[in-house]
Design a protein around this motif. Structure first.
Motif, PDB file in Angstrom:
ATOM      1  N   LEU A 121      14.572  81.431  30.781  1.00 44.54           N
ATOM      2  CA  LEU A 121      15.183  80.709  29.663  1.00 44.54           C
ATOM      3  C   LEU A 121      14.579  81.096  28.317  1.00 44.54           C
ATOM      4  N   ASN A 122      13.718  82.089  28.340  1.00 44.43           N
ATOM      5  CA  ASN A 122      13.004  82.465  27.120  1.00 44.43           C
ATOM      6  C   ASN A 122      12.259  81.287  26.515  1.00 44.43           C
ATOM      7  N   PHE A 123      11.744  80.471  27.371  1.00 50.68           N
ATOM      8  CA  PHE A 123      11.021  79.293  26.912  1.00 50.68           C
ATOM      9  C   PHE A 123       9.531  79.599  26.969  1.00 50.68           C
ATOM     10  N   LYS A 124       8.849  79.385  25.852  1.00 51.30           N
ATOM     11  CA  LYS A 124       7.429  79.702  25.818  1.00 51.30           C
ATOM     12  C   LYS A 124       6.613  78.469  26.198  1.00 51.30           C
ATOM     13  N   ILE A 125       6.019  78.519  27.364  1.00 51.92           N
ATOM     14  CA  ILE A 125       5.273  77.383  27.891  1.00 51.92           C
ATOM     15  C   ILE A 125       4.003  77.126  27.102  1.00 51.92           C
ATOM     16  N   GLN A 126       3.786  75.886  26.739  1.00 54.57           N
ATOM     17  CA  GLN A 126       2.469  75.539  26.224  1.00 54.57           C
ATOM     18  C   GLN A 126       1.699  74.823  27.327  1.00 54.57           C
ATOM     19  N   ASP A 127       2.354  73.913  27.972  1.00 52.80           N
ATOM     20  CA  ASP A 127       1.736  73.212  29.091  1.00 52.80           C
ATOM     21  C   ASP A 127       2.858  72.726  29.998  1.00 52.80           C
TER      22      ASP A 127
ATOM     23  N   GLY B 134       6.702  73.198  25.347  1.00 55.54           N
ATOM     24  CA  GLY B 134       6.441  74.461  24.675  1.00 55.54           C
ATOM     25  C   GLY B 134       7.486  74.707  23.616  1.00 55.54           C
ATOM     26  N   HIS B 135       7.937  75.940  23.512  1.00 60.14           N
ATOM     27  CA  HIS B 135       8.913  76.244  22.474  1.00 60.14           C
ATOM     28  C   HIS B 135      10.146  76.911  23.071  1.00 60.14           C
ATOM     29  N   CYS B 136      11.288  76.385  22.709  1.00 54.71           N
ATOM     30  CA  CYS B 136      12.538  76.901  23.250  1.00 54.71           C
ATOM     31  C   CYS B 136      12.861  78.248  22.626  1.00 54.71           C
ATOM     32  N   SER B 137      13.809  78.923  23.212  1.00 50.66           N
ATOM     33  CA  SER B 137      14.116  80.292  22.783  1.00 50.66           C
ATOM     34  C   SER B 137      14.511  80.337  21.310  1.00 50.66           C
ATOM     35  N   GLU B 140      11.446  79.848  19.145  1.00 55.24           N
ATOM     36  CA  GLU B 140      10.581  81.014  19.286  1.00 55.24           C
ATOM     37  C   GLU B 140      11.071  82.153  18.398  1.00 55.24           C
TER      38      GLU B 140
END
Lengths: 151, 151
Positions: A121-127, B134-137, B140
């Motif tokens: 999903l192109n989601f950047k995980i922080q936690d 986190g941060h969504c696409s 980002e």
DNA sequence: AATGATATTGAGATTTGTTCTCAATTATCT
DNA sequence: AGATAATTGAGAACAAATCTCAATATCATT
């Protein structure tokens, strides 16, 4: 890099200072090797005669969370619980609704799975957190016995 | 079995009655197809002129949770959010810390994984939640652009 | 070291979400 | 219908978290 450095970096990046109060709170969080509530942490500091106000503790914990040093837990119906996570492998919580015990488990497989999901999903995980609620093996056993007797 | 029956069964098992108030709340919860806070639900009922008190709403939601009809969400730093889950496949929440959007995702693989994990521990699952922050696409992307321009 | 500018803190007041109380109401059981 | 028990509503009470603002600490500059 130890937790101290991580915090200092975070503070710098956000134009914040490393003060006595923040140091005390940081150390307390990493001395506590269990889940804690902010109020508990504050009371603990009072007990140890470390002088920080409740407001400052409440103000500082979110910084620690943002810095990735602490995680807010979500397993419980009760108050907000926190745990320090820096230096610990990610783990999952199984919360027994009966005895209230919390079992911690690692699962690299599950981790990979989650990372894959996020990546897709192109989601950047922080936690991330996985919390399972239900009944632990001990309570299940008892429950089964009870039914056997009654029915 | 529809949600109504599930609730009635739950109530019977716990020596509780299906009252007008409880019916109103049950229906409202299943009419709402998004995450909601208890206060919001209460206000919605007032707006629709359905007469139930705030206390009754607060008292009823936990029954719905126990009955497995509703789940308390844990993705957010804000207030407690709930969603009805009966009849919906389990899904995971990805919460964007930047725009606050919540993305819902299914993953049968992840589900199986969690079930396996619980089974290994003889833990009887009632509910589980996976929440990723986190941060969504979209955010980002913007973030990356910003860095490109500035540096 | 002194100065001014800025950031942080502490104590208590305030706010907010949730629970509690208890008399009135409603439902259930003979 | 009458007795018994469960539920409700309105507002009081409670507790966690946030806010306020004057006092204090820190930083950068000279």
């Amino acid at each position: 890099m130890d937790y101290r450095e991580v915090f200092i970096n975070y503070l710098k990046k956000n134009d914040l200072q490393l003060t006595k109060s923040r140091e005390i709170i940081l150390d307390a969080v990493f001395e506590t090797h269990s889940h804690f509530e902010i109020e508990e942490l504050y009371q603990m500091l009072r007990y140890k005669n470390k002088k920080v106000s409740r407001a400052t503790v409440y103000r500082t914990i979110p910084y620690l969370v943002e810095a990735g040093l602490v995680r807010r837990l979500r397993y419980s119906d009760q108050n907000e619980q926190y745990e320090h996570i820096y230096g610990h492998p990610n783990h999952f919580h199984l919360h027994c609704l009966n005895c209230d015990r919390v079992i911690e488990q690692n699962s690299p497989e599950l981790e990979k799975n989650i990372e894959k999901l996020a990546k897709r999903l192109n989601f950047k995980i922080q936690d991330y957190s996985v919390s399972i609620s239900g009944h632990c093996s001990l309570c299940e056993e008892k429950e089964t016995e009870r039914i056997d007797i009654n029915e």
